[in-house]
Design a protein around this motif. Structure first.
Motif, PDB file in Angstrom:
ATOM      1  N   GLY A  10      62.733 -35.590 -41.978  1.00 22.73           N
ATOM      2  CA  GLY A  10      63.093 -34.365 -41.267  1.00 22.73           C
ATOM      3  C   GLY A  10      62.152 -33.200 -41.487  1.00 22.73           C
ATOM      4  O   GLY A  10      62.367 -32.109 -40.972  1.00 22.73           O
ATOM      5  N   GLY A  12      59.277 -32.814 -40.280  1.00 21.62           N
ATOM      6  CA  GLY A  12      58.522 -32.520 -39.065  1.00 21.62           C
ATOM      7  C   GLY A  12      57.295 -33.404 -38.914  1.00 21.62           C
ATOM      8  O   GLY A  12      56.399 -33.100 -38.118  1.00 21.62           O
ATOM      9  N   LYS A  13      57.251 -34.507 -39.637  1.00 24.54           N
ATOM     10  CA  LYS A  13      56.101 -35.419 -39.554  1.00 24.54           C
ATOM     11  C   LYS A  13      55.910 -35.938 -38.126  1.00 24.54           C
ATOM     12  O   LYS A  13      54.812 -35.906 -37.587  1.00 24.54           O
ATOM     13  N   GLY A  14      56.996 -36.421 -37.553  1.00 29.33           N
ATOM     14  CA  GLY A  14      56.918 -37.006 -36.215  1.00 29.33           C
ATOM     15  C   GLY A  14      56.509 -35.978 -35.173  1.00 29.33           C
ATOM     16  O   GLY A  14      55.674 -36.252 -34.301  1.00 29.33           O
ATOM     17  N   THR A  15      57.092 -34.786 -35.290  1.00 29.60           N
ATOM     18  CA  THR A  15      56.779 -33.699 -34.353  1.00 29.60           C
ATOM     19  C   THR A  15      55.289 -33.382 -34.397  1.00 29.60           C
ATOM     20  O   THR A  15      54.625 -33.274 -33.361  1.00 29.60           O
ATOM     21  N   ARG A 127      68.954 -32.829 -35.185  1.00 27.01           N
ATOM     22  CA  ARG A 127      67.962 -33.694 -34.534  1.00 27.01           C
ATOM     23  C   ARG A 127      68.649 -34.593 -33.511  1.00 27.01           C
ATOM     24  O   ARG A 127      69.694 -35.163 -33.772  1.00 27.01           O
ATOM     25  N   TYR A 137      64.071 -34.282 -30.473  1.00 26.51           N
ATOM     26  CA  TYR A 137      64.382 -32.900 -30.096  1.00 26.51           C
ATOM     27  C   TYR A 137      65.235 -32.308 -31.197  1.00 26.51           C
ATOM     28  O   TYR A 137      65.649 -33.002 -32.120  1.00 26.51           O
ATOM     29  N   GLU A 199      57.683 -23.076 -41.278  1.00 22.55           N
ATOM     30  CA  GLU A 199      57.255 -22.182 -40.198  1.00 22.55           C
ATOM     31  C   GLU A 199      57.529 -22.826 -38.835  1.00 22.55           C
ATOM     32  O   GLU A 199      57.829 -24.011 -38.745  1.00 22.55           O
TER      33      GLU A 199
HETATM   34  P1  ADP Z   1      60.312 -36.344 -39.495  1.00 20.69           P
HETATM   35  O1  ADP Z   1      59.479 -37.195 -38.585  1.00 20.69           O
HETATM   36  O2  ADP Z   1      59.550 -35.793 -40.662  1.00 20.69           O
HETATM   37  O3  ADP Z   1      61.572 -37.024 -39.926  1.00 20.69           O
HETATM   38  P2  ADP Z   1      60.885 -34.736 -37.102  1.00 20.69           P
HETATM   39  O4  ADP Z   1      59.540 -34.420 -36.574  1.00 20.69           O
HETATM   40  O5  ADP Z   1      61.694 -35.746 -36.399  1.00 20.69           O
HETATM   41  O6  ADP Z   1      60.780 -35.057 -38.681  1.00 20.69           O
HETATM   42  O7  ADP Z   1      61.706 -33.356 -37.188  1.00 20.69           O
HETATM   43  C1  ADP Z   1      63.056 -33.322 -37.672  1.00 20.69           C
HETATM   44  C2  ADP Z   1      63.884 -32.361 -36.812  1.00 20.69           C
HETATM   45  O8  ADP Z   1      63.461 -31.014 -37.037  1.00 20.69           O
HETATM   46  C3  ADP Z   1      63.737 -32.605 -35.305  1.00 20.69           C
HETATM   47  O9  ADP Z   1      64.970 -32.324 -34.699  1.00 20.69           O
HETATM   48  C4  ADP Z   1      62.649 -31.608 -34.883  1.00 20.69           C
HETATM   49  O10 ADP Z   1      62.789 -31.209 -33.527  1.00 20.69           O
HETATM   50  C5  ADP Z   1      62.909 -30.427 -35.831  1.00 20.69           C
HETATM   51  N1  ADP Z   1      61.673 -29.737 -36.269  1.00 20.69           N
HETATM   52  C6  ADP Z   1      60.435 -30.249 -36.467  1.00 20.69           C
HETATM   53  N2  ADP Z   1      59.567 -29.297 -36.891  1.00 20.69           N
HETATM   54  C7  ADP Z   1      60.280 -28.137 -36.980  1.00 20.69           C
HETATM   55  C8  ADP Z   1      59.949 -26.790 -37.358  1.00 20.69           C
HETATM   56  N3  ADP Z   1      58.724 -26.442 -37.765  1.00 20.69           N
HETATM   57  N4  ADP Z   1      60.957 -25.869 -37.308  1.00 20.69           N
HETATM   58  C9  ADP Z   1      62.218 -26.222 -36.917  1.00 20.69           C
HETATM   59  N5  ADP Z   1      62.577 -27.470 -36.547  1.00 20.69           N
HETATM   60  C10 ADP Z   1      61.642 -28.434 -36.574  1.00 20.69           C
END
Ligand code: ADP
Ligand code: ADP
Ligand code: ZN
Length: 216
Positions: A10, A12-15, A127, A137, A199
């Motif tokens: 969570g 934000g790696k995937g994002t 998420r 999302y 951030e």
């Molecule tokens: P991971 O791949 O590390 O598990 P995700 O990229 O899936 O994490 O992000 C986890 C959740 O947080 C998702 O719902 C995403 O939309 C949200 N998210 C990602 N980056 C941020 C950010 N910088 N601030 C707030 N929410 C974020």
């Protein structure tokens, strides 16, 4: 360019991996997505992975490493890739280092997205994931344009089974015990870059681009 994304579930790696993939034209390889696709298609690999994932535990190293080594041998990886969710243990990191050594290469950047545990729990409950194309999302921080519908493919979004609070706690524990030591591993390897993941996601991405761009 070969990049690894580190960070808690969570963070934000995937994002970020998706944004980097689009910016640099290299594939995003998410072991979690590969496992989920296999579960959906009811493959042998999917059957093996499911019970671990449902409990918030890691899939065994051997299974995971074989999968990744195969994937990295595919044609689209020859100009680089972003590994999103691998490695997650020291043995996985060592296996990757060894596999790369054979082809005379190494990881260029291990990007650690830093987010404290309290923030993680909130993020995970918001998420929403697309069961068809894997897009993610957040109900508050990154909502789809139509409520509960994937912008990319139109499927109905879901709350992942393992994003429920009980399982998130377990996953955080597993992260601290098994994955966090990788920060030190890649620091020693000289390719660690840490970024403040609390951030705004655009700001996080900008900082990553600055770092990648600077060294290009
Ligand atoms: P991971 O791949 O590390 O598990 P995700 O990229 O899936 O994490 O992000 C986890 C959740 O947080 C998702 O719902 C995403 O939309 C949200 N998210 C990602 N980056 C941020 C950010 N910088 N601030 C707030 N929410 C974020
Ligand atoms: P997140 O986006 O929250 O970081 P992922 O989608 O990357 O979660 O992973 C979901 C689950 O898939 C993990 O909790 C774990 O059970 C399994 N998994 C993914 N990558 C690995 C890996 N490298 N090693 C072992 N298990 C993994
Ligand atoms: Zn979709």
């Amino acid at each position: 360019m070969k990049i690894i994304m580190l960070g808690a579930p969570g963070a934000g790696k995937g994002t970020q991996a998706k944004l980097i993939s689009e910016e640099y034209g290299i594939p995003q390889i998410s072991t979690g997505d590969i496992f989920r696709a296999n579960i959906k298609n009811n493959t042998e690999l999917g059957k093996k992975a499911k019970s671990y994932m449902d409990q918030g535990l890691l899939v065994p190293d051997q299974v995971t490493c074989d999968l990744v080594v195969d994937r990295l041998a595919q044609d689209d990886c020859k100009n680089g890739y972003i590994l999103d969710g691998f490695p997650r243990t020291i043995p996985q990191a060592e296996a990757l280092t060894e596999a790369l050594k054979k082809s005379g290469t190494a990881i260029d950047y291990a990007i650690d997205v830093e987010v404290p545990d309290q923030v993680i729990v909130d993020r995970m409950s918001g998420r929403r994931a697309c069961p068809d194309c894997g897009a993610t999302y957040h109900v508050k921080f990154n909502p789809p344009s139509r409520e509960e519908i994937c912008d990319a493919c139109g499927a109905r979004l879901v709350l992942r089974e393992d994003d429920k609070p009980e399982t998130v706690q377990k996953r955080l524990e597993v992260y601290h015990n098994q994955t966090q030591p990788l920060i030190d591993y890649y620091q020693k390897a000289g390719c660690l870059f840490s970024v403040d993941g609390t951030e705004h996601m655009d700001m996080v991405f900008m900082k990553i681009c600055q770092k990648l761009g600077m060294d290009r």
